[in-house]
Write an enzyme that holds these catalytic residues in place. Structure first.
Site, PDB file in Angstrom:
ATOM      1  N   PHE A 132      42.242 -74.222  34.685  1.00 37.85           N
ATOM      2  CA  PHE A 132      42.583 -75.279  33.737  1.00 37.85           C
ATOM      3  C   PHE A 132      42.107 -74.824  32.368  1.00 37.85           C
ATOM      4  O   PHE A 132      40.933 -74.493  32.185  1.00 37.85           O
ATOM      5  CB  PHE A 132      41.924 -76.610  34.107  1.00 37.85           C
ATOM      6  CG  PHE A 132      42.289 -77.721  33.151  1.00 37.85           C
ATOM      7  CD1 PHE A 132      43.525 -78.345  33.237  1.00 37.85           C
ATOM      8  CD2 PHE A 132      41.411 -78.119  32.156  1.00 37.85           C
ATOM      9  CE1 PHE A 132      43.864 -79.361  32.347  1.00 37.85           C
ATOM     10  CE2 PHE A 132      41.739 -79.133  31.264  1.00 37.85           C
ATOM     11  CZ  PHE A 132      42.973 -79.754  31.363  1.00 37.85           C
ATOM     12  N   ASP A 218      37.333 -68.098  29.409  1.00 38.81           N
ATOM     13  CA  ASP A 218      37.340 -69.514  29.042  1.00 38.81           C
ATOM     14  C   ASP A 218      36.013 -70.101  29.513  1.00 38.81           C
ATOM     15  O   ASP A 218      35.827 -70.387  30.687  1.00 38.81           O
ATOM     16  CB  ASP A 218      38.533 -70.210  29.717  1.00 38.81           C
ATOM     17  CG  ASP A 218      38.578 -71.708  29.451  1.00 38.81           C
ATOM     18  OD1 ASP A 218      37.551 -72.274  29.015  1.00 38.81           O
ATOM     19  OD2 ASP A 218      39.626 -72.326  29.700  1.00 38.81           O
ATOM     20  N   LYS A 247      33.491 -78.284  24.157  1.00 38.56           N
ATOM     21  CA  LYS A 247      32.721 -79.275  24.892  1.00 38.56           C
ATOM     22  C   LYS A 247      31.308 -79.440  24.339  1.00 38.56           C
ATOM     23  O   LYS A 247      31.118 -80.051  23.300  1.00 38.56           O
ATOM     24  CB  LYS A 247      32.741 -78.967  26.391  1.00 38.56           C
ATOM     25  CG  LYS A 247      34.125 -79.233  27.019  1.00 38.56           C
ATOM     26  CD  LYS A 247      34.083 -79.171  28.517  1.00 38.56           C
ATOM     27  CE  LYS A 247      35.441 -79.436  29.160  1.00 38.56           C
ATOM     28  NZ  LYS A 247      35.890 -80.824  29.081  1.00 38.56           N
TER      29      LYS A 247
END
Length: 400
Positions: A132, A218, A247
């Protein structure tokens, strides 16, 4: 509530909680009910809710300057980029507003890198099943999850999706003359908290080196201290050429970044990319404060200590509740619990018992608490999880 919801896109399967305030690891709804928050904005609130250091940084900067265009030098960008580079493999940074924007930047960077060297044909980004990378069209195409692609027309060209376990398909993709880069999460988040082994990461590094590809990590979810080291790649010693982060970088304020070696970023010249809001003074002030706290050795030591405690206790619960837990996985405070009952039903039962957890692939629930989580709060969360298992057993008996 129902009336206001009518004015919002119906794209979220929202939990029946109207949140009002938070403090540390606690979240409170409008009725005053308290929850232990082991979602934390999906690994965003690395320092918990309403952290005073972040509040002070935000308030101080808000009195001075919020936003200017990137046509001007923004001192906070230079300072935060310097700290990110000094703590990692990277030489240069581009600031974004989110993780998926950081991924978008990395994808453009990879193709521009090859084009700048006279290889316009090298456009293929190799991604993996269970990945994702965000919700932009390129990011969902790179991940290849059919659920996120259905109904949006043809996939973008130049993306190859393979299984991490299919080494032959991976090697074939990497050796193709159109291959540009490999994009991977060192620890998959939504894919079920699968931590890649050192050998797997080294294999990807070797494939890139042998075929002239860029290796993109990532670390949007698994980076910024969540693994117990500042960057998840440090566990393996395998260094990427490009890394996407976000984040916890803003501790709740929207910040993302694309980090790269000078060579990998060599094609990103004036006019090749840009952002209106990315890296503005307000974001940089909060990012500097969050990075300053998360990069402290004592906080990283806390992640190692508390995550070790949680995993040890979860393994114990697995023995006690073999009908509930199939596997405990992940790295640091990115913990996945693969369940035997339906994970969505278990998330609802946990919520009833005052514990908030996130979902994940392969029928997992994820625990993504604040990195400064105390052992006392960890213990209380485990007690609430055990109450959830007891409730699940009772419910199963009633429906049998």
């Amino acid at each position: 509530m129902a009336q206001s919801e009518d004015h919002l896109f119906g794209v979220y399967a929202r939990a029946p909680i109207e949140v009002e305030r938070g403090e540390g690891s606690r979240l409170y709804d409008r009725s005053g009910r308290e929850y232990l928050d082991f979602v934390q904005g999906i690994a965003v609130n690395g320092l918990g809710h309403a952290n005073p250091v972040l509040i002070d940084a935000l308030n101080t900067q808000a009195q001075k300057l919020w936003h200017v265009s990137n046509i001007f030098r923004i001192p906070g960008q230079d300072e935060l980029a310097g700290k990110l580079c000094a703590s990692s493999f990277a030489d240069q940074v581009f600031f974004t507003n989110s993780g998926t924007e950081a991924v978008e930047c990395a994808l453009k960077l990879a193709r521009k890198y090859h084009a700048s060297k006279g290889h316009d044909e090298r456009i293929d980004i190799i991604g993996f099943q269970g990945a994702f990378h965000g919700r932009t069209y390129a990011a969902v195409t790179a991940a290849g999850n059919q659920t996120y692609l259905e109904g949006f027309g043809p996939r973008l060209p130049g993306f190859v999706n393979v299984s991490l376990d299919d080494h032959d398909a991976l090697r074939t993709a990497a050796e193709a003359p159109t291959a540009a880069a490999i994009l991977v999460e060192p620890v998959q988040g939504e894919g079920g908290a699968r931590a890649l082994t050192d050998a797997e990461l080294q294999m990807l590094r070797d494939l890139c080196d042998q075929n002239g590809l860029l290796l993109i990590f990532d670390e949007i979810q698994c980076g910024m201290g969540r693994s117990g080291k500042l960057w998840a790649y440090e566990h393996s010693g395998v260094t990427p050429d490009v890394m996407c982060i976000a984040k916890a970088l803003g501790g709740g304020f929207p910040i993302g970044a694309c980090l790269a070696t000078r060579e990998a970023a060599s094609g990103m010249v004036v006019g090749s990319h840009g952002s209106t809001f990315g890296g503005n003074p307000l974001a940089m002030a909060v990012g500097l404060a969050a990075f300053g706290e998360i990069s402290k050795p004592e906080l990283l030591e806390n992640v190692v200590k508390v995550s070790g405690y949680l995993k040890q206790q979860l393994e114990g619960l697995k023995q006690t509740y073999p009908d509930m837990i199939a596997d405990v996985r992940g790295k640091g405070l990115l913990i996945g619990i693969k369940l035997k009952p339906n994970n969505r039903e278990m998330m609802a039962l946990a919520r009833d018992n005052g514990l908030l957890v996130a979902g994940g692939g392969e029928n997992c629930i994820r625990m993504l608490p604040a990195l400064n989580l105390t052992e006392a709060d960890a213990r209380e969360a485990l007690e609430r999880l055990e109450k959830t298992f007891v409730a699940a057993r009772e419910k199963a008996k009633e429906t049998a």
